[in-house]
Design an enzyme around this catalytic site. Structure first.
Site, PDB file in Angstrom:
ATOM      1  CG  ASP A   9      19.530  58.765 -32.227  1.00 21.40           C
ATOM      2  OD1 ASP A   9      20.378  59.569 -31.808  1.00 21.40           O
ATOM      3  OD2 ASP A   9      19.436  57.594 -31.809  1.00 21.40           O
ATOM      4  CG  ASP A  11      25.425  55.941 -31.709  1.00 21.96           C
ATOM      5  OD1 ASP A  11      25.971  55.765 -32.815  1.00 21.96           O
ATOM      6  OD2 ASP A  11      25.941  56.630 -30.808  1.00 21.96           O
ATOM      7  CB  THR A  51      24.200  61.633 -32.692  1.00 25.03           C
ATOM      8  OG1 THR A  51      24.623  60.583 -31.833  1.00 25.03           O
ATOM      9  CG2 THR A  51      25.409  62.317 -33.287  1.00 25.03           C
ATOM     10  CG  ASN A  52      22.145  63.226 -26.791  1.00 27.99           C
ATOM     11  OD1 ASN A  52      22.094  64.355 -27.258  1.00 27.99           O
ATOM     12  ND2 ASN A  52      21.180  62.731 -26.023  1.00 27.99           N
ATOM     13  CB  SER A  54      27.406  61.262 -23.016  1.00 27.42           C
ATOM     14  OG  SER A  54      27.280  59.851 -23.038  1.00 27.42           O
ATOM     15  CB  CYS A 105      24.369  71.796 -23.021  1.00 24.66           C
ATOM     16  SG  CYS A 105      24.076  70.155 -23.723  1.00 24.66           S
TER      17      CYS A 105
END
Length: 186
Positions: A9, A11, A51-52, A54, A105
């Site tokens: 990951d 962050d 990594t997300n 958003s 998604c």
């Protein structure tokens, strides 16, 4: 020939999670992060980031900002002889303000889409691979993709990851297999 991989990951694992990070000038590496990536490279593993992001869907920054940050991270890692083999990010969020990114998604963790995309593009030894994340959604994505996962406690990443890599004193074909299916929170 298949190679093991470590899925990081971003962050909270590689860089401090200061909320919606996109500006290289404000990035602070997690202690031991660059050395951890180098250790992964030196052990013969592929190094991936999933990594997300958003903040893209929320309108805080654009995809190009994330790509610029990843290029900066790659340059910084190269200084210590380390590399990330591929960066994957999910720009989506069901509550996003930017319409084209407002969706449920299969790539947003805890869904395994980003990991599966990397597994399709690279020849990965799934049984010897693992994810390092700082949230349950990271672990769930790894589990759904069939790889082991470890919950990073925010300490020194190199100290955390070193015991998860093969002992360099063992010949490669005699290295103890100690991870398959492991999910731990310590």
């Amino acid at each position: 020939m298949k190679r093991p991989a470590v899925f990081f990951d971003r962050d909270g694992v590689l860089n401090e999670d200061d909320g919606y990070a996109f500006d290289p000038g404000k990035i602070r590496w997690v202690e031991g992060a660059q050395q951890a990536v180098k250790a992964v490279n030196d052990a013969g593993y592929l190094a991936f980031v999933v990594t997300n992001q958003s903040g893209i869907a929320r309108g805080f920054y654009e995809e190009r900002h994330v790509c610029n940050l990843h290029e900066w991270m790659s340059r910084e890692l190269a200084i210590v002889g380390a590399r990330i083999d591929a960066f994957e990010f999910c720009p989506h969020h069901p509550d996003g303000l930017i319409e084209r990114y407002r969706m449920l998604c299969s790539c947003r963790k805890p869904q395994p889409g980003m990991i599966r995309a990397l597994l399709e593009r690279y020849s990965v030894d799934i049984d010897a691979s693992f994810m390092v994340g700082d949230k349950q959604s990271d672990l769930a994505a790894a589990q759904a993709a069939g790889i082991a996962a470890y919950l990073f406690d925010g300490s020194n990443l190199h100290t955390f990851i070193a015991p998860l890599l093969p002992d360099p004193s063992y010949p490669p074909d005699q290295s103890p297999s100690h991870r398959r299916g492991a999910v731990t929170e310590d």
